[in-house]
Design an enzyme around this catalytic site. Structure first.
Site, short mmCIF file in Angstrom:
data_model
loop_
_atom_site.label_atom_id
_atom_site.label_comp_id
_atom_site.label_asym_id
_atom_site.label_seq_id
_atom_site.Cartn_x
_atom_site.Cartn_y
_atom_site.Cartn_z
N GLU A 180 -21.78 -14.16 -42.94
CA GLU A 180 -22.94 -14.95 -42.58
C GLU A 180 -23.55 -14.26 -41.37
O GLU A 180 -23.33 -14.65 -40.22
CB GLU A 180 -22.53 -16.39 -42.28
CG GLU A 180 -23.70 -17.36 -42.31
CD GLU A 180 -24.60 -17.19 -41.10
OE1 GLU A 180 -25.54 -16.36 -41.13
OE2 GLU A 180 -24.33 -17.88 -40.11
N GLU A 189 -30.18 -9.52 -37.85
CA GLU A 189 -28.86 -9.31 -37.27
C GLU A 189 -28.15 -8.10 -37.87
O GLU A 189 -26.93 -7.96 -37.75
CB GLU A 189 -28.01 -10.56 -37.45
CG GLU A 189 -28.45 -11.69 -36.55
CD GLU A 189 -27.54 -12.89 -36.62
OE1 GLU A 189 -26.39 -12.74 -37.06
OE2 GLU A 189 -27.98 -13.98 -36.23
#
Length: 537
Positions: A180, A189
């Site tokens: 995740e 990210e």
């Protein structure tokens, strides 16, 4: 003797976006040193801080863990349930080797370990490995595993995934990847480079993954509310205060950052008009190595007459390979008003969450006119970290190289700088503070160009020292470009280019501060400016 004034314009930003987890991304320098990324709330730029890994997490790190979106994510029941069902459906072989990248608190690792044990009748013969690069979080992860009796069932590595090596940390390549590492834009990210390295070095060929796929969607909207976060020049023309951040002829000197901006768009239902149905942009398959760069052309049929100000985007996760478990960050009003058959998600009418938002991409220039049933051409592209758009593919602004005096700020800062009441309050506070002081030396202690221009224009005979720790020379060039319109001389302005906390008496030269005077606090629209006056004897 002249007086010396110290001014700080501090904008209190809303809770960090999921890329606040990006704020926690770090790079190791050596066995006992690491980098941690921090965001400048005025400019949106980031900087790297050095962290000592061998020290216990200081109190501000512990506070950061509480303040970021970790806790909100853990309280997102729909997300957790979707991941649990998908992991249970994927981890069915008791000999599986599971790798959790970006383990955070270790929730997904524990789900995988439990599924592994269930598949083996209570004695899973496989393995679960978790890597977490952020030191305070990795320490917390180990404590969580101990509290749940799983410290011997999951291996934790205080490393980035691209530092893991098969035959060293990992016994063999993993069969299953759970992860995740998503922000509101999806890619911010480091999803793409992380997956590329994992497929090259850490995973078997054709691995199982949770999630299985992510799809990004967008919709064209008209919104004067959002446009105030983009069009500073028009807003400033209505302020009538004589201060000009974007004087006539220099409209493009200060603009919103050309990127997708994370915002809670659920709350904007009454502030927007939809000008199109939702359209699919990109698909990213976790089970295969992603491309670093892609481009696609999309034909969008306008559903109403209007003026396209922005593209609002979101993503949908397909967590299992069978296509039965989904999670979406779409705003509620998209599902309620759209006739498009979007995937049914585990969260349905989802609970409030703040860890993932939607994203807003502002159409450059003056936006784009649209007529009902008109076909608009959109070009979308992505690199390893961002998705960008060009509407009608004639957007020359986004391809130009920025000039040395051109500044880009966050949309919230653009809206604040164009707010008439806010500017009036700030100008009044500065006037009151300077009343009765002759030729003061004023220090603007952050990157606030509005405060720098106000002080310089209201006190043309004063010396102004602007810290501009993030803007530096670009900030100086900007002030020079707007000096004539604001009737001040650059001869009295100096840019130091360092943080206020690093200010020394050598920077002030002959200005010796003897006392700190009154502190004024001004609050408006949930933004705070603090002005501190330092006065000579």
């Amino acid at each position: 003797m002249p007086s010396c004034c110290f001014l700080i314009g501090l904008g209190v930003a809303p809770r960090p976006p999921p890329a606040a987890l990006g704020l926690l991304l770090r790079r190791r320098m050596a066995s006992n040193r690491a980098f941690q990324l921090r965001l400048n709330p005025l400019t949106g730029d980031s900087e790297w801080l050095v962290v000592d890994e061998e020290e216990e997490a200081p109190s501000h790190h512990r506070q950061l863990l509480v303040a970021t979106s970790y806790l909100d994510m853990l309280n997102d029941t729909a997300r957790n349930r979707a991941y649990r069902h998908a992991i249970d459906a994927t981890v069915t072989d008791p000999t599986s080797r599971v790798l959790d990248i970006g383990a955070g608190t270790g929730l997904l690792s524990m789900m995988a370990a439990r599924a592994l044990a269930a598949a083996g009748g209570g004695e899973g013969r496989g393995s679960v490995s978790a890597c977490e690069a952020y030191l305070p979080m990795a320490k917390l992860t180990r404590r969580v595993f101990r509290a749940n009796g799983m410290e011997n069932k999951i291996k934790v590595f205080l490393k980035r995934s691209d530092e893991l090596r098969v035959g060293v940390e990992l016994d063999s390549r993993a069969d299953i990847l759970v992860s995740e590492i998503l922000d509101s834009e999806l890619l911010g990210e480091g999803l793409i480079p992380t997956l590329q390295h994992a497929h090259d070095m850490l995973l078997v060929k054709n691995p199982k993954t949770v999630p299985y796929r992510a799809t990004t969607y967008g919709v064209l909207v008209e919104s004067t509310f959002l446009w105030k976060m983009h069009d500073l020049h028009s807003n400033e023309a209505n302020t009538e205060d004589g201060v000009w951040l974007t004087p006539d002829g220099t409209q493009n000197i200060l603009s919103v950052k050309l990127q997708q901006h994370a915002m809670q768009c659920d709350a904007l239902a009454d502030e927007i008009r939809l000008l199109s149905e939702p359209f699919k942009v990109f698909e990213f398959d976790f089970w295969k190595r992603p491309d670093s760069h892609r481009e696609t052309k999309i034909e969008i049929k306008a559903t109403a007459d209007g003026h396209a100000h922005a593209i609002i985007s979101w993503w949908v996760l397909q967590l299992d390979s069978a296509g039965s478990i989904f999670y979406s960050t779409a705003p509620r009003w998209v599902r309620q008003s759209s006739g498009v058959d979007l995937p049914q998600c585990a969260n349905g009418m989802k609970d409030w969450c703040d860890h993932w938002k939607q994203c807003v991409w502002f159409i450059q220039g003056t936006g784009a006119p649209a007529m009902k049933d008109q076909i608009l051409a959109l070009r979308a592209s992505h690199d390893q970290t961002i998705i960008s758009y060009q509407l009608n593919m004639n957007d020359e602004i986004s391809s130009r190289s920025p000039k040395s005096d051109h500044l880009t700020l966050l949309p919230e800062r653009i809206a604040l700088y164009g707010d008439k009441a806010w500017r009036s309050a700030l100008i009044g506070a500065v006037r009151n503070a300077m009343s009765g002081r002759s030729s003061p030396t004023c220090i603007v202690a952050d990157d606030s160009v509005l405060l720098a221009v106000i002080v310089s224009s209201l006190l043309p005979s004063s010396k102004v020292i602007t810290m501009f720790p993030g803007l530096r020379d670009k900030g100086f060039n900007y002030l020079r470009a707007v000096a004539d319109a604001n009737k001040f001389s650059m001869d009295r302005i100096e840019v130091i280019g360092k943080k206020a906390s690093s200010l020394t008496m050598n920077d002030l030269k002959d200005e010796k501060v003897k006392a700190i005077g009154p502190i004024f606090l001004i609050s408006f629209n949930f933004k705070i400016h603090i002005i501190v006056f330092m006065i000579n004897e």
